[in-house]
Design a protein around this motif. Structure first.
Motif: not given
Lengths: 438, 193
Positions: A291, A296, A303, A312, A315, A325
């Motif tokens: 990641a 990211l 993330c 994301s 991106h 995340c």
């Protein structure tokens, strides 16, 4: 099929995952060519994403990239360390996903090019994607604890914060202990994978001691944090089951371990030294290495995603789910890094990806988390979180969720409640594994 | 899309036109999250968790609303359902009720089954001889349900300390001998229909 009906039809199909397994959705956005979705990482998040992508849109070309042919579940792995569970019951392969038509590659994703929309693999292949799901789990920041290292983790001092070989190595170390000895567990500053996990581990270690008549043993939890998940429930269980055996030292009282000396088995904070016969350092962690490599992650190593879609914020067409995340500005303990969260996030990402591939707006997301902990055989409890969209934002529903009741009207009620949730924990595991991998 | 074709496709999707969930596709997104604990299509893979796909709409709706209000004791589910509207719960009941009931037939010792058959005499009026054909729409199916789950539910009814709303069920569960409980659970779990 006119466009109005087609849109309604796809909308219904997106909502109707299980029943739509036999249908092929019209590929409007990719006429003449199958849309491809690549999933990097085959834990709970990635496996659930791959399965539901194929369930909800069988025409999709779905590829899952995973390093290991056998997955070992982190949930319930503390029970393996204490001997109450077997590691075989936590392990599953990828044949179930292969049978569903998912292309499973046992390889290592080494690079993601978000501009070219490609994933490169260690084995030499390059995969093209229309949408990418990244579910890399966590990697560890070993340098945060001076003297601890990946080499130590893989040999004499397992952290066992990823289930597998280290789980068994830590179990073996526990089995080598004698009555009167001390087990030191160091907990990193949050956010970390499985918020109640360290305290469940301490309970399971104490359960092992008690079960083997090692009543003079101690567990010291040196914690970088000043509170913890399900604290009232754990403290109640400890007082009942392991009185005097488990000591918790908060961050404010010098619990944050910054140094480890393997030769003397001593973990130290800026104020205290914790010498143990077994020392279990859980290093701080961050999103899995790929990641970061793919750009990211934020400055804290996690993330950031748009929680309405799991896409994301750094991106386009890359969706990050699971432990890697972070949930926007929701507080750490309202968005726990758990298997259940990963599975629910994966389903949200799948809905958003399929809608986008068909030129439709993302469906309204829904998140739920259930997380069980077991402190002794027949003694379990949970925390529940429900999140809904209100005014275009994801919010935690305060009226719902919360922890199991600490106090109940009678001892009989309390014992029943704890017994039921200990049993539900095991049933939950079987179902969530099947929902992801079978 | 021609009408005939669209009806056919909706049928394949399992969307009975006019049912609560069909008018609100959001319900099926909610239902997907239930799979984590109750299995794909409501067929559980975990012995302590019940299968729910194919239970009657009235039973499911009734029990979910009672858990939400706290009128009926639940260890975990009440905390979930406070995050859903009554309409959503009704929609989920409709959704899961139209899925096929899929018994997970679990084999047991002949002696246990004979014991269970005898002990379930008192259950037959409402649940039917083998649990697969309940007397009314508010009574759950028991055939091929997980034995472990059934035993835990009986324990809730027998506990006497927690709020279990169905008086008749409570009375009959409490009349069972302790040794009857696993036999009853295994008997129903072994029935294909």
């Amino acid at each position: 099929m006119n466009s109005f009906n087609r849109r309604n039809f796809i909308k219904a199909a997106i909502a109707a995952a299980p029943a739509s397994a036999f249908l092929t959705l019209p590929q409007t956005a990719h006429a003449g060519k199958k849309a491809s979705v690549v999933v990097v990482g085959g834990g709970y998040g990635g496996a659930t994403a791959a399965k539901y992508l194929k369930l909800m849109d069988p025409a999709l070309d779905v590829t899952l990239v995973e390093r290991n042919p056998i997955y070992t579940s982190c949930p319930l792995s503390n029970e393996v360390i204490s001997g109450h569970g077997k590691i075989e019951d936590l392990q599953i392969g990828y044949d179930g996903l292969k049978k569903r038509g998912i292309n499973v590659l046992f390889d290592d994703a080494t690079g993601i090019d978000a501009a070219k929309k490609t994933v490169s693999l260690k084995g030499g292949k390059t995969l093209n994607y229309d949408a990418l799901v990244v579910s890399p789990g966590v990697d560890f920041n070993y340098t945060a604890v001076e003297g601890y290292s990946e080499a130590l983790a893989n040999s004499s001092h397992p952290h066992a914060w990823k289930a597998g070989a280290q789980t068994l190595a830590l179990k073996k170390k526990l089995e080598g202990m004698q009555d009167g000895q001390t087990f030191v567990l160091s907990v990193p500053k949050g956010p970390f994978r499985c918020p109640p996990g360290p305290y469940e581990r301490a309970s399971q270690v104490a359960s092992y001691f008690k079960h083997h008549g090692m009543n003079k043993c101690k567990v010291i939890i040196a914690d970088a944090n000043d509170s913890f998940s399900k604290k009232g429930l754990f403290e109640q269980a400890w007082a009942r089951q392991y009185p005097g055996m488990i000591e918790w030292v908060s961050g404010a009282n010098g619990g944050q371990v910054v140094k480890f000396d393997a030769a003397s088995n001593t973990a130290s904070s800026d104020f205290n030294a914790y010498k143990g016969d077994v020392v279990n350092i859980i290093p701080p962690h961050h999103a899995g290495a790929i990641a970061k490599h793919a750009g990211l992650t934020n400055d804290k190593g996690w993330c950031p995603v748009d929680m309405l879609t799991m896409e994301s914020t750094l991106h386009k067409d890359v969706y990050v789910v699971g432990d890697a995340c972070v949930h926007g500005d929701l507080p750490v303990y309202a968005a726990p890094k758990s298997a259940h969260s990963a599975a629910t996030q994966a389903k949200v990402a799948v809905g958003a990806i399929i809608a986008k591939l068909h030129g439709l707006p993302a469906p309204e997301p829904f998140f739920v988390n259930t997380c069980y902990s077991i402190t002794a055989p027949g003694w379990g409890f949970s925390v529940v979180h429900v999140y809904r969209v209100k005014d275009g934002k994801l919010v935690y529903i305060k009226e719902a969720g919360g922890i199991s009741p600490v106090k109940m009207a009678s001892e009989e009620q309390l014992v029943l409640q704890r017994k039921l949730e200990a049993e539900y924990a095991i049933g939950w595991l079987k179902n969530i594994m099947a929902d992801a991998f079978a | 899309m021609k009408l005939k074709q669209s009806v056919l496709l909706l049928a394949v999707l399992g969307l009975a036109v006019g049912a609560a969930y069909a008018s609100d596709p959001k319900i099926e997104a909610l239902a997907r999250s239930c799979n984590s604990c109750h299995g794909l299509n409501g067929v559980s893979a975990g012995p302590s968790m019940p299968s729910i796909g194919g239970q009657s709409e009235a039973y499911l709706k009734n029990i979910m609303l009672q858990w939400k209000s706290g009128k009926r004791y639940s260890a975990t589910m009440g905390r979930h359902f406070k995050g859903y509207s009554d309409e959503e719960l009704a929609g989920l009941a409709a959704y899961f009720s139209q899925l096929p009931w899929t018994p997970v037939v679990q084999h047991a010792d002949a002696k246990v089954l004979a014991h269970g058959k005898e002990a379930t005499d008192r259950c037959e009026t409402c649940h039917g001889a083998t649990g697969g054909k309940p007397d009314d729409a508010e009574t759950p199916r028991l055939n091929g349900q997980w034995a472990h789950y059934l035993a835990l539910e009986l324990e809730k009814y027998r506990n006497g300390e927690v709020a279990m709303t169905h008086k008749k069920m409570r009375k009959n569960a409490q009349k069972l001998e302790a040794a009857d409980v696993p036999a009853v659970a295994h008997f129903y779990a072994a029935q294909p229909e």
